[in-house]
Design an enzyme around this catalytic site. Structure first.
Site, PDB file in Angstrom:
ATOM      1  N   LYS A  46       0.832  -1.132  -0.083  1.00  0.00           N
ATOM      2  CA  LYS A  46       0.058  -0.155   0.115  1.00  0.00           C
ATOM      3  C   LYS A  46       0.832   1.302   0.059  1.00  0.00           C
ATOM      4  O   LYS A  46       1.936   1.459   0.756  1.00  0.00           O
ATOM      5  CB  LYS A  46      -0.832  -0.132   1.335  1.00  0.00           C
ATOM      6  CG  LYS A  46      -1.296   1.328   1.507  1.00  0.00           C
ATOM      7  CD  LYS A  46      -2.859   1.380   0.969  1.00  0.00           C
ATOM      8  CE  LYS A  46      -3.531   2.811   1.165  1.00  0.00           C
ATOM      9  NZ  LYS A  46      -4.309   3.278   0.197  1.00  0.00           N
ATOM     10  N   ASN A  70     -13.518   3.792  -5.083  1.00  0.00           N
ATOM     11  CA  ASN A  70     -12.634   4.133  -3.719  1.00  0.00           C
ATOM     12  C   ASN A  70     -12.160   5.597  -3.580  1.00  0.00           C
ATOM     13  O   ASN A  70     -11.722   6.193  -4.450  1.00  0.00           O
ATOM     14  CB  ASN A  70     -11.802   3.011  -3.484  1.00  0.00           C
ATOM     15  CG  ASN A  70     -10.289   3.285  -3.856  1.00  0.00           C
ATOM     16  OD1 ASN A  70      -9.468   4.238  -3.172  1.00  0.00           O
ATOM     17  ND2 ASN A  70      -9.776   3.003  -4.910  1.00  0.00           N
ATOM     18  N   CYS A 131      -0.598  11.663  -7.456  1.00  0.00           N
ATOM     19  CA  CYS A 131      -1.047  12.367  -6.448  1.00  0.00           C
ATOM     20  C   CYS A 131      -0.744  13.930  -6.606  1.00  0.00           C
ATOM     21  O   CYS A 131       0.089  14.222  -7.429  1.00  0.00           O
ATOM     22  CB  CYS A 131       0.015  12.352  -5.201  1.00  0.00           C
ATOM     23  SG  CYS A 131       0.313  10.507  -4.671  1.00  0.00           S
ATOM     24  N   LYS A 165       4.274   4.474 -11.696  1.00  0.00           N
ATOM     25  CA  LYS A 165       3.039   4.146 -11.845  1.00  0.00           C
ATOM     26  C   LYS A 165       2.070   5.218 -12.305  1.00  0.00           C
ATOM     27  O   LYS A 165       1.935   6.396 -11.822  1.00  0.00           O
ATOM     28  CB  LYS A 165       2.305   3.391 -10.571  1.00  0.00           C
ATOM     29  CG  LYS A 165       0.931   3.323 -10.577  1.00  0.00           C
ATOM     30  CD  LYS A 165       0.436   2.447  -9.546  1.00  0.00           C
ATOM     31  CE  LYS A 165      -0.978   1.938  -9.720  1.00  0.00           C
ATOM     32  NZ  LYS A 165      -1.595   1.295  -8.499  1.00  0.00           N
ATOM     33  N   THR A 193      -6.356   4.211 -10.997  1.00  0.00           N
ATOM     34  CA  THR A 193      -7.675   4.085 -11.120  1.00  0.00           C
ATOM     35  C   THR A 193      -8.243   5.360 -11.949  1.00  0.00           C
ATOM     36  O   THR A 193      -7.547   6.445 -12.208  1.00  0.00           O
ATOM     37  CB  THR A 193      -8.487   4.240  -9.741  1.00  0.00           C
ATOM     38  OG1 THR A 193      -7.897   5.366  -9.187  1.00  0.00           O
ATOM     39  CG2 THR A 193      -8.414   2.885  -9.041  1.00  0.00           C
ATOM     40  N   GLY A 243      -5.526  -3.440 -14.337  1.00  0.00           N
ATOM     41  CA  GLY A 243      -6.743  -2.835 -14.449  1.00  0.00           C
ATOM     42  C   GLY A 243      -7.874  -3.841 -14.857  1.00  0.00           C
ATOM     43  O   GLY A 243      -8.129  -4.316 -16.138  1.00  0.00           O
TER      44      GLY A 243
HETATM   45  C1  LIG Z   1      -9.378  -0.029  -2.440  1.00  0.00           C
HETATM   46  C2  LIG Z   1      -8.318   0.418  -3.275  1.00  0.00           C
HETATM   47  C3  LIG Z   1      -7.034   1.157  -2.956  1.00  0.00           C
HETATM   48  C4  LIG Z   1      -5.938   1.589  -3.781  1.00  0.00           C
HETATM   49  N1  LIG Z   1      -4.902   2.173  -3.156  1.00  0.00           N
HETATM   50  C5  LIG Z   1      -3.812   2.360  -3.877  1.00  0.00           C
HETATM   51  C6  LIG Z   1      -2.570   2.892  -3.531  1.00  0.00           C
HETATM   52  O1  LIG Z   1      -2.417   3.215  -2.342  1.00  0.00           O
HETATM   53  N2  LIG Z   1      -1.605   3.120  -4.416  1.00  0.00           N
HETATM   54  C7  LIG Z   1      -1.565   3.073  -5.473  1.00  0.00           C
HETATM   55  O2  LIG Z   1      -0.576   3.374  -6.313  1.00  0.00           O
HETATM   56  N3  LIG Z   1      -2.831   2.314  -6.224  1.00  0.00           N
HETATM   57  C8  LIG Z   1      -3.619   2.198  -5.346  1.00  0.00           C
HETATM   58  N4  LIG Z   1      -5.025   1.554  -5.920  1.00  0.00           N
HETATM   59  C9  LIG Z   1      -4.885   1.244  -7.429  1.00  0.00           C
HETATM   60  C10 LIG Z   1      -4.592  -0.198  -7.650  1.00  0.00           C
HETATM   61  O3  LIG Z   1      -3.108  -0.489  -7.416  1.00  0.00           O
HETATM   62  C11 LIG Z   1      -5.000  -0.285  -9.278  1.00  0.00           C
HETATM   63  O4  LIG Z   1      -3.868   0.652  -9.880  1.00  0.00           O
HETATM   64  C12 LIG Z   1      -6.524  -0.115  -9.817  1.00  0.00           C
HETATM   65  O5  LIG Z   1      -7.117  -0.636  -8.684  1.00  0.00           O
HETATM   66  C13 LIG Z   1      -6.705  -0.846 -11.157  1.00  0.00           C
HETATM   67  O6  LIG Z   1      -6.409  -2.313 -10.975  1.00  0.00           O
HETATM   68  P1  LIG Z   1      -7.533  -3.192 -10.731  1.00  0.00           P
HETATM   69  O7  LIG Z   1      -8.864  -2.951 -11.586  1.00  0.00           O
HETATM   70  O8  LIG Z   1      -6.994  -4.639 -10.701  1.00  0.00           O
HETATM   71  O9  LIG Z   1      -7.982  -2.938  -9.101  1.00  0.00           O
HETATM   72  C14 LIG Z   1      -6.026   1.317  -5.263  1.00  0.00           C
HETATM   73  C15 LIG Z   1      -7.142   0.489  -5.462  1.00  0.00           C
HETATM   74  C16 LIG Z   1      -8.025   0.105  -4.708  1.00  0.00           C
HETATM   75  C17 LIG Z   1      -9.460  -0.520  -5.132  1.00  0.00           C
END
Ligand SMILES: Cc1cc2nc3c(=O)[nH]c(=O)nc-3n(C[C@H](O)[C@H](O)[C@H](O)COP(=O)(O)O)c2cc1C
Length: 303
Positions: A46, A70, A131, A165, A193, A243
């Site tokens: 995280k 989220n 950010c 990223k 996201t 994604g």
């Molecule tokens: C609950 C939640 C918390 C996330 N926290 C972070 C984070 O702290 N840092 C980050 O780079 N991405 C964060 N993401 C993004 C994910 O790492 C990922 O890039 C994004 O969800 C797309 O992938 P997925 O569709 O497989 O979830 C978060 C996603 C979710 C759902």
């Protein structure tokens, strides 16, 4: 013959191309009773910041058709607590450890990179550049100049593998990826996201405490896949795709489109064993197709 799933990301060699995505897997320990962590290629922890952050007001999660929104807001205890409380557990597992760092100024990213450079168990840094910059207000990943600036500043301060990223909330993600490559990133990972929102029609209020949040899950997969393909064509460094990957077929789509590795995010909430199942599925596909190694598979899209 057993196919060879190993991939190289910078100087880091992974035993397979499957990682778990930042923010969806805690620091690994939370999942230790649910799957064999040693099987995963890499755990991306995280995002951590220099100082502790409380995150955004609740509600922070909304389910959407085929996905979720989220707005956690980078809640974490800060880098010192991470080193003290999370690294000891991470020392007990054999998967690679990639630490995600986040900040609101270039200076803070640099301080985080310097602090983590001495920690042996940290194999790589994933720079979460989605950010807002306190100086300009805009996210670092929104335009090439600020993306270059932050990645380059971190690159100069660490010997570890650096992964940038990227945010999908841009006009041309390949240009941002190229800026990260020029800045010295060993790899780029995408996508974070997509900005979205939900409205409660009874109260006429936003559902999320933060009004807007980030959309993830299967709903974003086709867009993320298209972006990975565009970036793969533009840069020479490895591309890490994510994604909406829910199973090995999804992961294989990303790999064929050019991803050297994939990250599993939202799927972990639905099926905590998703990452291990994706690894098994990729191995099965390679065995059936007589594919000997990942090189034969990465970016083999026929167009
Ligand atoms: C609950 C939640 C918390 C996330 N926290 C972070 C984070 O702290 N840092 C980050 O780079 N991405 C964060 N993401 C993004 C994910 O790492 C990922 O890039 C994004 O969800 C797309 O992938 P997925 O569709 O497989 O979830 C978060 C996603 C979710 C759902």
């Amino acid at each position: 013959m057993k196919p060879d799933l190993k991939v190289k990301i910078g100087r880091l060699e992974l035993k397979n191309p499957v990682m778990v995505a930042s923010g969806t897997f805690g620091s690994g320990e939370e999942y230790k009773d649910l799957l064999d962590l040693n099987k995963i290629g890499a755990i991306v922890t995280k995002s951590i910041t220099l100082k502790a952050r409380k995150g955004n007001p609740p509600p922070r999660i909304v389910e959407t058709p085929s996905g979720m929104l989220n707005s956690i807001g980078l809640q974490n205890d800060g880098v010192e607590a991470f080193i003290k409380e999370k690294i000891p557990f991470l020392k007990t597992i054999r998967s690679a450890v990639i630490v995600s760092i986040a900040a609101h100024s270039v200076n803070d990213y640099v301080k985080l990179a310097e602090r983590l450079d001495d920690i042996k168990r940290v194999d790589a840094l994933e720079i979460n550049i989605s950010c807002p910059n306190v100086k300009g207000g805009l996210e670092f990943s929104r335009e090439p100049v600020s993306a270059f600036e932050v990645v380059n500043a971190v690159r100069r301060k660490t010997k570890k593998t650096v992964i940038a990223k990227l945010s999908p909330n841009v006009t041309d993600i390949a240009t941002i990826a190229a800026a990260a490559e020029d800045a010295g990133a060993d790899a780029v990972s995408l996508v974070n996201t997509f900005t979205g929102m939900a409205v409660d029609i009874d109260t006429k209020r936003p559902v999320l405490g933060n009004i807007v949040g980030g959309l993830s899950g299967p709903a974003i997969k086709p867009i993320a896949l298209r972006m990975v393909w565009e970036v793969f064509k533009k840069v020479r460094i490895p591309v890490i795709g994510m994604g909406g990957i829910m199973d090995s077929d999804d992961a294989l789509e990303f790999i064929i489109a050019g991803a050297s590795a994939v990250e599993i995010g939202t799927a972990n909430f639905v099926n905590p064993k998703a990452a291990v199942e994706v690894i098994d599925g990729i191995e099965r596909y390679m065995r059936q197709g007589r594919i000997k190694n990942m090189k034969e598979l990465i970016g083999c899209l026929k167009v």
